[in-house]
Design a protein around this motif. Structure first.
Motif, PDB file in Angstrom:
ATOM      1  N   VAL A 103       1.726  -7.902  -4.371  1.00 27.17           N
ATOM      2  CA  VAL A 103       0.481  -8.288  -5.005  1.00 27.17           C
ATOM      3  C   VAL A 103      -0.192  -9.350  -4.148  1.00 27.17           C
ATOM      4  N   VAL A 104      -1.463  -9.126  -3.815  1.00 28.00           N
ATOM      5  CA  VAL A 104      -2.224 -10.074  -3.011  1.00 28.00           C
ATOM      6  C   VAL A 104      -3.559 -10.357  -3.694  1.00 28.00           C
ATOM      7  N   LYS A 105      -4.167 -11.488  -3.360  1.00 30.09           N
ATOM      8  CA  LYS A 105      -5.465 -11.840  -3.931  1.00 30.09           C
ATOM      9  C   LYS A 105      -6.594 -11.084  -3.258  1.00 30.09           C
ATOM     10  N   ASP A 106      -6.487 -10.881  -1.938  1.00 26.22           N
ATOM     11  CA  ASP A 106      -7.537 -10.224  -1.160  1.00 26.22           C
ATOM     12  C   ASP A 106      -6.853  -9.285  -0.168  1.00 26.22           C
ATOM     13  N   ALA A 107      -6.904  -7.994  -0.454  1.00 24.05           N
ATOM     14  CA  ALA A 107      -6.191  -7.008   0.368  1.00 24.05           C
ATOM     15  C   ALA A 107      -6.703  -6.987   1.804  1.00 24.05           C
ATOM     16  N   ASP A 108      -7.999  -7.117   1.994  1.00 21.69           N
ATOM     17  CA  ASP A 108      -8.555  -7.098   3.350  1.00 21.69           C
ATOM     18  C   ASP A 108      -8.068  -8.301   4.160  1.00 21.69           C
ATOM     19  N   GLN A 109      -8.112  -9.475   3.558  1.00 20.70           N
ATOM     20  CA  GLN A 109      -7.660 -10.694   4.244  1.00 20.70           C
ATOM     21  C   GLN A 109      -6.158 -10.598   4.552  1.00 20.70           C
ATOM     22  N   SER A 110      -5.376 -10.138   3.601  1.00 18.88           N
ATOM     23  CA  SER A 110      -3.939 -10.002   3.825  1.00 18.88           C
ATOM     24  C   SER A 110      -3.649  -8.957   4.893  1.00 18.88           C
ATOM     25  N   SER A 111      -4.410  -7.860   4.880  1.00 21.21           N
ATOM     26  CA  SER A 111      -4.229  -6.820   5.879  1.00 21.21           C
ATOM     27  C   SER A 111      -4.464  -7.367   7.283  1.00 21.21           C
ATOM     28  N   LEU A 112      -5.523  -8.146   7.448  1.00 20.00           N
ATOM     29  CA  LEU A 112      -5.789  -8.754   8.756  1.00 20.00           C
ATOM     30  C   LEU A 112      -4.641  -9.651   9.195  1.00 20.00           C
ATOM     31  N   PHE A 113      -4.113 -10.448   8.254  1.00 20.77           N
ATOM     32  CA  PHE A 113      -2.976 -11.313   8.570  1.00 20.77           C
ATOM     33  C   PHE A 113      -1.797 -10.485   9.060  1.00 20.77           C
ATOM     34  N   TYR A 114      -1.417  -9.460   8.300  1.00 16.87           N
ATOM     35  CA  TYR A 114      -0.262  -8.632   8.673  1.00 16.87           C
ATOM     36  C   TYR A 114      -0.493  -7.913  10.003  1.00 16.87           C
ATOM     37  N   GLN A 115      -1.733  -7.514  10.264  1.00 11.97           N
ATOM     38  CA  GLN A 115      -2.035  -6.856  11.538  1.00 11.97           C
ATOM     39  C   GLN A 115      -1.978  -7.842  12.700  1.00 11.97           C
ATOM     40  N   GLN A 116      -2.623  -8.997  12.558  1.00  9.64           N
ATOM     41  CA  GLN A 116      -2.729  -9.949  13.655  1.00  9.64           C
ATOM     42  C   GLN A 116      -1.441 -10.726  13.901  1.00  9.64           C
ATOM     43  N   ARG A 162      -9.867   0.089 -10.542  1.00 11.34           N
ATOM     44  CA  ARG A 162      -8.770  -0.768 -11.002  1.00 11.34           C
ATOM     45  C   ARG A 162      -8.053  -1.523  -9.893  1.00 11.34           C
ATOM     46  N   VAL A 163      -7.936  -0.866  -8.714  1.00  5.81           N
ATOM     47  CA  VAL A 163      -7.034  -1.401  -7.707  1.00  5.81           C
ATOM     48  C   VAL A 163      -7.503  -1.044  -6.304  1.00  5.81           C
ATOM     49  N   LYS A 164      -7.176  -1.922  -5.363  1.00  2.00           N
ATOM     50  CA  LYS A 164      -7.385  -1.636  -3.947  1.00  2.00           C
ATOM     51  C   LYS A 164      -6.015  -1.690  -3.292  1.00  2.00           C
ATOM     52  N   LEU A 165      -5.658  -0.616  -2.558  1.00  2.00           N
ATOM     53  CA  LEU A 165      -4.354  -0.516  -1.912  1.00  2.00           C
ATOM     54  C   LEU A 165      -4.546  -0.355  -0.415  1.00  2.00           C
ATOM     55  N   ILE A 166      -3.758  -1.095   0.370  1.00  2.00           N
ATOM     56  CA  ILE A 166      -3.731  -0.914   1.815  1.00  2.00           C
ATOM     57  C   ILE A 166      -2.271  -0.760   2.210  1.00  2.00           C
ATOM     58  N   PHE A 167      -1.950   0.338   2.902  1.00  2.00           N
ATOM     59  CA  PHE A 167      -0.592   0.632   3.335  1.00  2.00           C
ATOM     60  C   PHE A 167      -0.463   0.286   4.819  1.00  2.00           C
ATOM     61  N   GLN A 187       8.758   0.820   8.365  1.00  2.00           N
ATOM     62  CA  GLN A 187       8.776   0.568   6.925  1.00  2.00           C
ATOM     63  C   GLN A 187       7.342   0.348   6.466  1.00  2.00           C
ATOM     64  N   ILE A 188       7.044   0.728   5.229  1.00  2.00           N
ATOM     65  CA  ILE A 188       5.688   0.607   4.712  1.00  2.00           C
ATOM     66  C   ILE A 188       5.606  -0.554   3.721  1.00  2.00           C
ATOM     67  N   ILE A 189       4.591  -1.383   3.926  1.00  2.00           N
ATOM     68  CA  ILE A 189       4.243  -2.455   2.991  1.00  2.00           C
ATOM     69  C   ILE A 189       2.928  -2.048   2.346  1.00  2.00           C
ATOM     70  N   GLU A 190       2.901  -2.041   1.019  1.00  2.00           N
ATOM     71  CA  GLU A 190       1.674  -1.727   0.290  1.00  2.00           C
ATOM     72  C   GLU A 190       1.092  -3.023  -0.250  1.00  2.00           C
ATOM     73  N   LEU A 191      -0.115  -3.353   0.162  1.00  2.00           N
ATOM     74  CA  LEU A 191      -0.820  -4.513  -0.372  1.00  2.00           C
ATOM     75  C   LEU A 191      -1.582  -4.066  -1.606  1.00  2.00           C
ATOM     76  N   VAL A 192      -1.359  -4.736  -2.733  1.00  2.00           N
ATOM     77  CA  VAL A 192      -1.935  -4.350  -4.020  1.00  2.00           C
ATOM     78  C   VAL A 192      -2.875  -5.457  -4.481  1.00  2.00           C
ATOM     79  N   GLN A 193      -4.165  -5.180  -4.480  1.00  2.00           N
ATOM     80  CA  GLN A 193      -5.152  -6.115  -5.024  1.00  2.00           C
ATOM     81  C   GLN A 193      -5.653  -5.532  -6.326  1.00  2.00           C
ATOM     82  N   ARG A 194      -5.361  -6.205  -7.417  1.00  2.00           N
ATOM     83  CA  ARG A 194      -5.813  -5.721  -8.720  1.00  2.00           C
ATOM     84  C   ARG A 194      -7.259  -6.127  -8.943  1.00  2.00           C
ATOM     85  N   LEU A 195      -8.112  -5.149  -9.171  1.00  2.00           N
ATOM     86  CA  LEU A 195      -9.521  -5.397  -9.440  1.00  2.00           C
ATOM     87  C   LEU A 195      -9.763  -5.553 -10.931  1.00  2.00           C
TER      88      LEU A 195
END
Length: 125
Positions: free
Chosen positions: A10-23, A37-42, A48-56
């Motif tokens: 569970v993350v507050k901002d999936a886009d921001q967290s995605s950038l962190f995990y990428q960079q 309801r939700v924004k998911l980024i895999f 291994q897959i990490i799913e970032l879950v931002q609840r809208l």
């Protein structure tokens, strides 16, 4: 034995967290999904897959008291057959039928003995 498909965080901002995990961790985005309801980024992290879950929209009955680790997902061949198998074991899924995520994924959630959320997922990310 089931293969772990992904770990959902569970993350507050999936886009921001995605950038962190990428960079920072060199993860690669392999799929994403969003509805009302939700924004998911895999993210792929060394296979291994990490799913970032931002609840809208928050739905307490669906998510219970989930913490930062929202759920553990397991790959299955047939979510409908697995749902029937759980019913036969007296385990009630959290939905009546599996749901579709995009065009290639189907899933449903159920609870473990201590209330941990578990997911059976059919399809490729």
């Amino acid at each position: 034995m089931y293969k772990v498909a992904h770990i959902g965080l569970v993350v507050k901002d999936a886009d921001q967290s995605s950038l962190f995990y990428q960079q920072v961790l060199n993860c690669e985005v392999v799929n994403s999904y969003q509805d009302e309801r939700v924004k998911l980024i895999f993210l792929n992290s060394g296979g291994q897959i990490i799913e970032l879950v931002q609840r809208l929209q928050e739905n307490a009955t669906e998510h219970g008291t989930a913490g930062i680790v929202d759920h553990i997902a397991f790959e299955v061949e047939d979510v409908f057959a697995e749902m029937e198998r759980l019913h036969s074991l007296g385990i009630m899924p959290l939905s009546d039928v599996p749901r579709s995520i995009g065009t290639s994924l189907k899933n449903f959630f159920f609870l473990g003995p201590d209330g941990e959320r578990l997911e059976f997922m059919q399809g490729m990310l």
